[in-house]
Design a protein around this motif. Structure first.
Motif, PDB file in Angstrom:
ATOM      1  N   ALA A  49       0.745  -1.207   0.005  1.00  0.00           N
ATOM      2  CA  ALA A  49       0.042   0.080   0.042  1.00  0.00           C
ATOM      3  C   ALA A  49       0.925   1.130   0.034  1.00  0.00           C
ATOM      4  N   ALA A  50       0.301   2.289  -0.557  1.00  0.00           N
ATOM      5  CA  ALA A  50       1.166   3.515  -0.573  1.00  0.00           C
ATOM      6  C   ALA A  50      -0.012   4.833  -0.359  1.00  0.00           C
ATOM      7  N   ILE A  51       0.578   5.918   0.259  1.00  0.00           N
ATOM      8  CA  ILE A  51      -0.163   7.149   0.710  1.00  0.00           C
ATOM      9  C   ILE A  51       0.431   8.068   0.098  1.00  0.00           C
ATOM     10  N   GLY A  52      -0.210   9.140  -0.578  1.00  0.00           N
ATOM     11  CA  GLY A  52       0.434  10.266  -1.085  1.00  0.00           C
ATOM     12  C   GLY A  52       0.803  11.396   0.077  1.00  0.00           C
ATOM     13  N   ARG A  53       1.409  12.475  -0.546  1.00  0.00           N
ATOM     14  CA  ARG A  53       1.782  13.509   0.323  1.00  0.00           C
ATOM     15  C   ARG A  53       0.581  14.122   1.180  1.00  0.00           C
ATOM     16  N   SER A  54      -0.314  14.351   0.854  1.00  0.00           N
ATOM     17  CA  SER A  54      -1.556  14.953   1.277  1.00  0.00           C
ATOM     18  C   SER A  54      -2.341  13.790   2.297  1.00  0.00           C
ATOM     19  N   GLY A  55      -1.811  12.561   2.301  1.00  0.00           N
ATOM     20  CA  GLY A  55      -2.755  11.692   3.135  1.00  0.00           C
ATOM     21  C   GLY A  55      -4.174  11.288   2.389  1.00  0.00           C
ATOM     22  N   VAL A  56      -4.374  11.851   1.355  1.00  0.00           N
ATOM     23  CA  VAL A  56      -5.676  11.599   0.801  1.00  0.00           C
ATOM     24  C   VAL A  56      -5.739  10.497  -0.136  1.00  0.00           C
ATOM     25  N   ILE A  57      -4.940  10.355  -1.300  1.00  0.00           N
ATOM     26  CA  ILE A  57      -4.716   9.490  -2.256  1.00  0.00           C
ATOM     27  C   ILE A  57      -3.822   8.167  -1.572  1.00  0.00           C
ATOM     28  N   THR A  58      -4.538   6.937  -1.918  1.00  0.00           N
ATOM     29  CA  THR A  58      -4.097   5.750  -1.558  1.00  0.00           C
ATOM     30  C   THR A  58      -4.031   4.771  -2.689  1.00  0.00           C
ATOM     31  N   TYR A  60      -3.592   0.268  -3.280  1.00  0.00           N
ATOM     32  CA  TYR A  60      -3.409  -1.029  -2.580  1.00  0.00           C
ATOM     33  C   TYR A  60      -3.067  -1.900  -3.770  1.00  0.00           C
ATOM     34  N   ALA A  61      -2.445  -2.928  -3.453  1.00  0.00           N
ATOM     35  CA  ALA A  61      -2.201  -4.364  -3.871  1.00  0.00           C
ATOM     36  C   ALA A  61      -3.308  -4.856  -4.135  1.00  0.00           C
ATOM     37  N   ASP A  62      -3.712  -5.640  -5.237  1.00  0.00           N
ATOM     38  CA  ASP A  62      -5.113  -6.398  -5.278  1.00  0.00           C
ATOM     39  C   ASP A  62      -5.194  -7.392  -4.231  1.00  0.00           C
ATOM     40  N   SER A  63      -4.302  -7.890  -3.761  1.00  0.00           N
ATOM     41  CA  SER A  63      -4.393  -9.026  -2.737  1.00  0.00           C
ATOM     42  C   SER A  63      -4.666  -8.700  -1.458  1.00  0.00           C
ATOM     43  N   VAL A  64      -4.665  -7.094  -1.162  1.00  0.00           N
ATOM     44  CA  VAL A  64      -5.044  -6.674   0.171  1.00  0.00           C
ATOM     45  C   VAL A  64      -6.276  -5.683   0.216  1.00  0.00           C
ATOM     46  N   LYS A  65      -6.584  -5.433  -0.906  1.00  0.00           N
ATOM     47  CA  LYS A  65      -7.653  -4.316  -1.210  1.00  0.00           C
ATOM     48  C   LYS A  65      -8.896  -4.875  -0.420  1.00  0.00           C
ATOM     49  N   SER A 105       4.061  12.145  -7.489  1.00  0.00           N
ATOM     50  CA  SER A 105       3.652  10.761  -7.818  1.00  0.00           C
ATOM     51  C   SER A 105       3.574  10.095  -6.467  1.00  0.00           C
ATOM     52  N   ILE A 106       3.027   8.779  -6.536  1.00  0.00           N
ATOM     53  CA  ILE A 106       2.876   8.022  -5.382  1.00  0.00           C
ATOM     54  C   ILE A 106       3.496   6.645  -5.829  1.00  0.00           C
ATOM     55  N   PRO A 107       4.726   6.148  -5.718  1.00  0.00           N
ATOM     56  CA  PRO A 107       5.387   4.960  -6.169  1.00  0.00           C
ATOM     57  C   PRO A 107       4.676   3.816  -5.630  1.00  0.00           C
ATOM     58  N   THR A 108       4.850   2.805  -6.667  1.00  0.00           N
ATOM     59  CA  THR A 108       4.250   1.493  -6.162  1.00  0.00           C
ATOM     60  C   THR A 108       5.398   0.406  -6.202  1.00  0.00           C
ATOM     61  N   VAL A 109       6.576   0.919  -6.520  1.00  0.00           N
ATOM     62  CA  VAL A 109       7.635  -0.038  -6.816  1.00  0.00           C
ATOM     63  C   VAL A 109       8.723   0.352  -5.815  1.00  0.00           C
ATOM     64  N   GLY A 110       9.236  -0.594  -5.395  1.00  0.00           N
ATOM     65  CA  GLY A 110      10.264  -0.412  -4.057  1.00  0.00           C
ATOM     66  C   GLY A 110      11.590   0.538  -4.561  1.00  0.00           C
ATOM     67  N   TYR A 111      12.069   0.278  -5.521  1.00  0.00           N
ATOM     68  CA  TYR A 111      13.397   1.215  -6.103  1.00  0.00           C
ATOM     69  C   TYR A 111      13.027   2.546  -6.153  1.00  0.00           C
ATOM     70  N   GLU A 112      11.785   2.936  -6.260  1.00  0.00           N
ATOM     71  CA  GLU A 112      11.433   4.553  -6.181  1.00  0.00           C
ATOM     72  C   GLU A 112      11.221   5.333  -4.844  1.00  0.00           C
ATOM     73  N   TYR A 113      11.705   4.349  -3.792  1.00  0.00           N
ATOM     74  CA  TYR A 113      11.629   5.024  -2.473  1.00  0.00           C
ATOM     75  C   TYR A 113      13.022   5.123  -1.777  1.00  0.00           C
ATOM     76  N   GLU A 114      13.404   6.193  -1.173  1.00  0.00           N
ATOM     77  CA  GLU A 114      14.758   6.285  -1.023  1.00  0.00           C
ATOM     78  C   GLU A 114      14.997   5.836   0.555  1.00  0.00           C
ATOM     79  N   PHE A 115      14.401   5.822   1.451  1.00  0.00           N
ATOM     80  CA  PHE A 115      14.465   5.453   2.905  1.00  0.00           C
ATOM     81  C   PHE A 115      13.697   4.124   3.374  1.00  0.00           C
ATOM     82  N   TRP A 116      14.240   3.251   4.107  1.00  0.00           N
ATOM     83  CA  TRP A 116      13.492   2.139   4.717  1.00  0.00           C
ATOM     84  C   TRP A 116      13.724   1.804   5.935  1.00  0.00           C
ATOM     85  N   GLY A 117      12.363   1.465   6.582  1.00  0.00           N
ATOM     86  CA  GLY A 117      12.723   0.892   7.963  1.00  0.00           C
ATOM     87  C   GLY A 117      13.250  -0.483   8.077  1.00  0.00           C
ATOM     88  N   GLN A 118      13.529  -1.110   9.284  1.00  0.00           N
ATOM     89  CA  GLN A 118      14.141  -2.250   9.456  1.00  0.00           C
ATOM     90  C   GLN A 118      13.108  -3.667   9.141  1.00  0.00           C
TER      91      GLN A 118
END
Length: 126
Positions: A49-58, A60-65, A105-118
């Motif tokens: 899942a992903a959420i945009g800068r404003s918190g409004v647009i989200t 989801y993967a089909d498997s969790v929708k 934009s709201i990326p849905t692929v991992g390589y477009e995110y710069e920071f990750w948790g553990q």
């Protein structure tokens, strides 16, 4: 730099619920989209899942929708993933990710995110 710390994982029976949290610190004012990804045993990392800068647009993967809900609390610099009707196939390590470079934009692929948790482990028993 943005630091991300996930929490809320655990062991739950099928049909149960969990809420994951991801607390951001550091240059949080520069954070745009944020997302959740997961990696199950023997599987590749996948978008959840992903959420945009404003918190409004989200998104989801089909498997969790319909079962998972992503939300964002700006006052706490935290995003959440409410997971309901959990299935054994949801078992995975769940990772939070943040983007600071793509304003529109709201990326849905991992390589477009710069920071990750553990990551935090979610195990769903049948």
């Amino acid at each position: 730099q943005v630091q991300l710390v996930e929490s809320g994982g655990g062991l739950v029976q099928a049909g149960g619920s969990l809420r994951l949290s991801c607390a951001a610190s550091g240059r949080t004012f520069s954070t745009n989209a944020m997302g959740w990804f997961r990696q199950g045993p023997g599987k590749e990392r996948e978008f959840v899942a992903a959420i945009g800068r404003s918190g409004v647009i989200t998104y989801y993967a089909d498997s969790v929708k319909g079962r998972f809900t992503i939300s964002r609390d700006f006052a706490k610099n935290t995003i959440y993933l409410q997971m309901n009707s959990l299935k054994p196939e949801d078992t995975a390590i769940y990772y939070c990710a943040a983007d600071t470079s793509k304003f529109y934009s709201i990326p849905t692929v991992g390589y477009e995110y710069e920071f990750w948790g553990q990551g935090t482990q979610v195990t769903v028993s049948s």
